[in-house]
Scaffold this motif. Sequence first.
Motif, PDB file in Angstrom:
ATOM      1  N   ALA A   1       0.831  -1.211   0.000  1.00  0.00           N
ATOM      2  CA  ALA A   1       0.000   0.000   0.000  1.00  0.00           C
ATOM      3  C   ALA A   1       0.861   1.255   0.000  1.00  0.00           C
ATOM      4  O   ALA A   1       0.522   2.252  -0.663  1.00  0.00           O
ATOM      5  CB  ALA A   1      -0.930  -0.005   1.208  1.00  0.00           C
ATOM      6  N   SER A   2       1.970   1.224   0.738  1.00  0.00           N
ATOM      7  CA  SER A   2       2.847   2.398   0.777  1.00  0.00           C
ATOM      8  C   SER A   2       3.490   2.639  -0.583  1.00  0.00           C
ATOM      9  O   SER A   2       3.616   3.787  -1.021  1.00  0.00           O
ATOM     10  CB  SER A   2       3.923   2.223   1.855  1.00  0.00           C
ATOM     11  OG  SER A   2       4.768   1.121   1.566  1.00  0.00           O
ATOM     12  N   ILE A   3       3.891   1.560  -1.258  1.00  0.00           N
ATOM     13  CA  ILE A   3       4.451   1.703  -2.608  1.00  0.00           C
ATOM     14  C   ILE A   3       3.401   2.270  -3.557  1.00  0.00           C
ATOM     15  O   ILE A   3       3.678   3.182  -4.345  1.00  0.00           O
ATOM     16  CB  ILE A   3       4.969   0.349  -3.125  1.00  0.00           C
ATOM     17  CG1 ILE A   3       6.184  -0.098  -2.309  1.00  0.00           C
ATOM     18  CG2 ILE A   3       5.347   0.451  -4.609  1.00  0.00           C
ATOM     19  CD1 ILE A   3       6.715  -1.458  -2.706  1.00  0.00           C
ATOM     20  N   GLY A   4       2.186   1.728  -3.467  1.00  0.00           N
ATOM     21  CA  GLY A   4       1.108   2.208  -4.314  1.00  0.00           C
ATOM     22  C   GLY A   4       0.811   3.677  -4.085  1.00  0.00           C
ATOM     23  O   GLY A   4       0.607   4.444  -5.038  1.00  0.00           O
ATOM     24  N   ALA A   5       0.791   4.096  -2.818  1.00  0.00           N
ATOM     25  CA  ALA A   5       0.516   5.499  -2.493  1.00  0.00           C
ATOM     26  C   ALA A   5       1.615   6.412  -3.014  1.00  0.00           C
ATOM     27  O   ALA A   5       1.341   7.509  -3.518  1.00  0.00           O
ATOM     28  CB  ALA A   5       0.365   5.665  -0.987  1.00  0.00           C
TER      29      ALA A   5
ATOM     30  N   VAL B   1       3.485   5.883  -5.597  1.00  0.00           N
ATOM     31  CA  VAL B   1       3.446   5.904  -7.062  1.00  0.00           C
ATOM     32  C   VAL B   1       2.242   6.702  -7.568  1.00  0.00           C
ATOM     33  O   VAL B   1       2.356   7.484  -8.520  1.00  0.00           O
ATOM     34  CB  VAL B   1       3.399   4.464  -7.614  1.00  0.00           C
ATOM     35  CG1 VAL B   1       3.149   4.480  -9.120  1.00  0.00           C
ATOM     36  CG2 VAL B   1       4.708   3.739  -7.312  1.00  0.00           C
ATOM     37  N   LEU B   2       1.092   6.525  -6.932  1.00  0.00           N
ATOM     38  CA  LEU B   2      -0.153   7.092  -7.448  1.00  0.00           C
ATOM     39  C   LEU B   2      -0.440   8.506  -6.954  1.00  0.00           C
ATOM     40  O   LEU B   2      -1.069   9.301  -7.652  1.00  0.00           O
ATOM     41  CB  LEU B   2      -1.331   6.179  -7.082  1.00  0.00           C
ATOM     42  CG  LEU B   2      -1.279   4.758  -7.672  1.00  0.00           C
ATOM     43  CD1 LEU B   2      -2.447   3.931  -7.154  1.00  0.00           C
ATOM     44  CD2 LEU B   2      -1.305   4.804  -9.199  1.00  0.00           C
ATOM     45  N   LEU B   3       0.002   8.831  -5.732  1.00  0.00           N
ATOM     46  CA  LEU B   3      -0.282  10.142  -5.157  1.00  0.00           C
ATOM     47  C   LEU B   3       0.940  11.048  -5.272  1.00  0.00           C
ATOM     48  O   LEU B   3       2.036  10.654  -4.854  1.00  0.00           O
ATOM     49  CB  LEU B   3      -0.692  10.013  -3.692  1.00  0.00           C
ATOM     50  CG  LEU B   3      -1.944   9.173  -3.409  1.00  0.00           C
ATOM     51  CD1 LEU B   3      -2.169   9.059  -1.912  1.00  0.00           C
ATOM     52  CD2 LEU B   3      -3.167   9.781  -4.087  1.00  0.00           C
ATOM     53  N   PRO B   4       0.795  12.237  -5.815  1.00  0.00           N
ATOM     54  CA  PRO B   4       1.938  13.147  -5.981  1.00  0.00           C
ATOM     55  C   PRO B   4       2.669  13.455  -4.677  1.00  0.00           C
ATOM     56  O   PRO B   4       3.883  13.545  -4.650  1.00  0.00           O
ATOM     57  CB  PRO B   4       1.292  14.413  -6.569  1.00  0.00           C
ATOM     58  CG  PRO B   4       0.037  13.937  -7.224  1.00  0.00           C
ATOM     59  CD  PRO B   4      -0.448  12.793  -6.372  1.00  0.00           C
ATOM     60  N   VAL B   5       1.887  13.630  -3.585  1.00  0.00           N
ATOM     61  CA  VAL B   5       2.522  13.968  -2.304  1.00  0.00           C
ATOM     62  C   VAL B   5       2.811  12.732  -1.463  1.00  0.00           C
ATOM     63  O   VAL B   5       3.372  12.843  -0.374  1.00  0.00           O
ATOM     64  CB  VAL B   5       1.635  14.943  -1.496  1.00  0.00           C
ATOM     65  CG1 VAL B   5       1.498  16.267  -2.217  1.00  0.00           C
ATOM     66  CG2 VAL B   5       0.258  14.337  -1.232  1.00  0.00           C
ATOM     67  N   GLY B   6       2.449  11.556  -1.977  1.00  0.00           N
ATOM     68  CA  GLY B   6       2.653  10.334  -1.219  1.00  0.00           C
ATOM     69  C   GLY B   6       4.102  10.058  -0.924  1.00  0.00           C
ATOM     70  O   GLY B   6       4.450   9.491   0.123  1.00  0.00           O
ATOM     71  N   ILE B   7       4.975  10.473  -1.840  1.00  0.00           N
ATOM     72  CA  ILE B   7       6.399  10.226  -1.672  1.00  0.00           C
ATOM     73  C   ILE B   7       6.951  10.978  -0.462  1.00  0.00           C
ATOM     74  O   ILE B   7       7.999  10.625   0.087  1.00  0.00           O
ATOM     75  CB  ILE B   7       7.170  10.643  -2.952  1.00  0.00           C
ATOM     76  CG1 ILE B   7       8.587  10.086  -2.947  1.00  0.00           C
ATOM     77  CG2 ILE B   7       7.170  12.158  -3.114  1.00  0.00           C
ATOM     78  CD1 ILE B   7       8.661   8.602  -3.096  1.00  0.00           C
TER      79      ILE B   7
END
Length: 215
Positions: free
Chosen positions: A167-171, A173-179
């Motif tokens: 889920a953290s990898i997905g977030a 990759v998919l969310l701009p601010v997730g990184i």
Amino acid sequence: MGDYFSIDGGLVRFLSKASDICIIGILWLICCLPIVTFGASTTAAYYTIIKVVKRQRGTLSREFIQALKKNFKDSIMIHCFYLVIEGFLVFNIYQAYQALETRDSAVALNQLFIYAAFLLLVMTAGIYTYPALSRFSMKRNELIQFSFIAMCRHLPITILLIPIFLASIGAMVLLPVGIIFMPGICLYLYSLIMEPVLRKYMTEEMKKQWDGEEE
């Protein structure tokens, strides 16, 4: 209600902890940029999460840098080992995928699942490796062996850790601010699940030192 918004109130403590988690995630990301330092950065970030965020001891930047330096060589060597194994497995997964249309699809599909399963096992063992490295003094081969044993021995915990990891990898990759915020959140969630496991392997003396009962 006034106490809740005071300097020692719940909201201020929550915001302080959240900001520390985000900063640790940013430090982790910066130190991961050379790729080979992923293990060193993860080890330092996990250690800092436990000591500064959860135990409120030490200062964030100092603890992170000290943990980074202390485990730098071992973590890089271990991560390079994992990278070689994972690279080999990814290559074979790609070869099996390419073979699906060129030869016996049943054989190729079986190979694809087998290599993918081994890749997942290696990556999952790595989830245990760096928290353990932040806590224990072991030889590199002993640490890797410990990770695989702990992964199998604590299977319910392992099953909880895998979706957090994915889920953290997905977030990211998919969310701009997730990184920015996900690495710290992921490591904090890891710590909630991983700490009871690590304490099972600590001596009473180690627990006292770690808990601050002895200097």
